[in-house]
Structures are given as C-alpha cells and as structure tokens.
Design a protein around this motif. Structure first.
Motif, mmCIF file in Angstrom:
data_model
loop_
_atom_site.group_PDB
_atom_site.id
_atom_site.type_symbol
_atom_site.label_atom_id
_atom_site.label_comp_id
_atom_site.label_asym_id
_atom_site.label_seq_id
_atom_site.Cartn_x
_atom_site.Cartn_y
_atom_site.Cartn_z
ATOM 1 N N SER A 36 0.878 -1.092 0.070
ATOM 2 C CA SER A 36 0.045 -0.082 -0.037
ATOM 3 C C SER A 36 0.921 1.245 -0.018
ATOM 4 O O SER A 36 1.965 1.187 0.512
ATOM 5 C CB SER A 36 -0.881 -0.269 1.221
ATOM 6 O OG SER A 36 -1.672 -1.277 1.260
ATOM 7 N N LEU A 38 0.785 5.765 0.408
ATOM 8 C CA LEU A 38 0.261 7.183 0.685
ATOM 9 C C LEU A 38 0.894 8.109 -0.394
ATOM 10 O O LEU A 38 2.115 8.440 -0.404
ATOM 11 C CB LEU A 38 0.663 7.651 2.062
ATOM 12 C CG LEU A 38 0.152 6.984 3.080
ATOM 13 C CD1 LEU A 38 0.634 7.543 4.630
ATOM 14 C CD2 LEU A 38 -1.481 7.133 3.308
ATOM 15 N N TRP A 47 3.288 2.248 2.760
ATOM 16 C CA TRP A 47 2.272 2.440 3.795
ATOM 17 C C TRP A 47 1.650 0.910 4.313
ATOM 18 O O TRP A 47 1.761 0.326 3.618
ATOM 19 C CB TRP A 47 1.056 3.408 3.360
ATOM 20 C CG TRP A 47 0.224 3.638 4.406
ATOM 21 C CD1 TRP A 47 0.234 3.873 5.912
ATOM 22 C CD2 TRP A 47 -1.438 3.250 4.238
ATOM 23 N NE1 TRP A 47 -0.898 4.059 6.242
ATOM 24 C CE2 TRP A 47 -1.972 3.782 5.271
ATOM 25 C CE3 TRP A 47 -1.849 3.156 2.837
ATOM 26 C CZ2 TRP A 47 -3.244 3.823 5.405
ATOM 27 C CZ3 TRP A 47 -3.360 3.219 3.067
ATOM 28 C CH2 TRP A 47 -4.143 3.472 4.283
ATOM 29 N N LEU A 60 -3.057 7.177 9.674
ATOM 30 C CA LEU A 60 -3.048 8.336 8.770
ATOM 31 C C LEU A 60 -2.107 9.331 9.398
ATOM 32 O O LEU A 60 -2.693 10.566 9.052
ATOM 33 C CB LEU A 60 -4.337 8.580 8.396
ATOM 34 C CG LEU A 60 -5.099 7.818 7.474
ATOM 35 C CD1 LEU A 60 -6.609 8.100 7.254
ATOM 36 C CD2 LEU A 60 -4.457 7.118 6.302
ATOM 37 N N VAL A 63 -0.430 11.655 6.806
ATOM 38 C CA VAL A 63 -1.392 12.295 6.437
ATOM 39 C C VAL A 63 -1.863 13.665 7.299
ATOM 40 O O VAL A 63 -1.607 14.943 7.048
ATOM 41 C CB VAL A 63 -2.767 11.804 5.818
ATOM 42 C CG1 VAL A 63 -3.845 12.709 5.672
ATOM 43 C CG2 VAL A 63 -2.632 10.736 5.052
ATOM 44 N N VAL A 75 -9.298 7.676 -0.137
ATOM 45 C CA VAL A 75 -9.154 6.381 0.515
ATOM 46 C C VAL A 75 -9.305 5.385 -0.408
ATOM 47 O O VAL A 75 -10.684 5.072 -0.337
ATOM 48 C CB VAL A 75 -9.730 6.517 1.994
ATOM 49 C CG1 VAL A 75 -9.183 5.473 2.699
ATOM 50 C CG2 VAL A 75 -9.284 7.785 2.795
ATOM 51 N N ALA A 124 -4.533 7.631 0.207
ATOM 52 C CA ALA A 124 -4.353 6.373 0.953
ATOM 53 C C ALA A 124 -4.697 5.221 0.045
ATOM 54 O O ALA A 124 -5.912 5.182 0.135
ATOM 55 C CB ALA A 124 -4.803 6.421 2.391
#
Length: 129
Positions: A36, A38, A47, A60, A63, A75, A124
């Motif tokens: 994953s 960001l 991430w 997060l 973020v 998201v 994300a």
C-alpha cells in the motif's frame, strides 16, 4: 570496511500520477512498489496500515502531519468500498481535510485527475491483487 545493504523506508520524493495498480502494488514514475502507499505533498510513501480493514488516525498520522497542504484525502479501501469510522472522519475534519473513501481503482483514477488539475489532493491507497 564493506557496508551492507541499507534498507530505507519506501519514499519517492515527488508528486506523480499512478500509472498502474494491482498484483499487490502500484507503478508510478517509472518505478514500482509492492504494498500500500500514501500519495502526499511530500511524495509517495510506502504504507502499512496496522488496523485493516478499519483505518484509524494512527494509520494516517503522516497525512495529519501534512494536513496544511491537503484539502481532499481519497482513501482507496481495496476492492470493496468501506466506510471510514466516524472517529477518523472527525479527526480529518478537525484538520480541515475532506475524506472520500472508494475502491482503490476509483481512488487511483480520481487522484490522477485531481493531481493533473493541481488540486491539494492526497491518497491513501490499499494495495489490491
């Protein structure tokens, strides 16, 4: 003295559209990342959300650290749409970030459009197979 391999956190220091997704990762800027990501004003970061499938403010935190440069957070919740917990939506709203959960594919497409429009967008994105 011979230096060993240095393992660093995955980070691409720039904003770039996502060229492809699937097979458990993403392609962007002539690079690929497994897992994953960001997509933030500071670049694209590897991430690993700790509480999947439910995201928390801790997931997060990066973020939130860059909240002053983000208006919209897309998201990508995987193959299925999952609502964000009310507590997380409240935290994002307190930082003046509008959150929009959607499938990862839809989030990638929307991110690329908003990025091309030079909007204050972040994403994300949970990797899908």
């Amino acid at each position: 003295m011979v230096k060993g391999i240095e393992i660093r956190d995955a980070h691409f220091p720039g904003r770039a559209p996502i060229d492809a997704y699937g097979n458990g990762g993403f392609r962007f800027a002539d690079m690929s990342h497994r897992g994953s990501i960001l997509c933030l004003p500071s670049g694209i970061h590897g991430w690993e959300p700790k509480t999947l499938p439910i995201l928390t403010a801790a997931d997060l935190s990066l973020v939130l650290e860059q909240a002053s440069d983000i208006e919209i957070l897309l998201v990508g919740t995987g193959t299925e749409l999952r609502r964000l917990p009310q507590e997380l939506r409240d935290v994002l709203r307190a930082h003046r970030i509008s959150s929009d959960p959607m499938s990862t594919g839809a989030a990638v497409r929307t991110y690329n459009v908003l990025l091309a429009e030079d909007r204050a967008v972040a994403a994300a994105l949970i990797a899908v197979d």
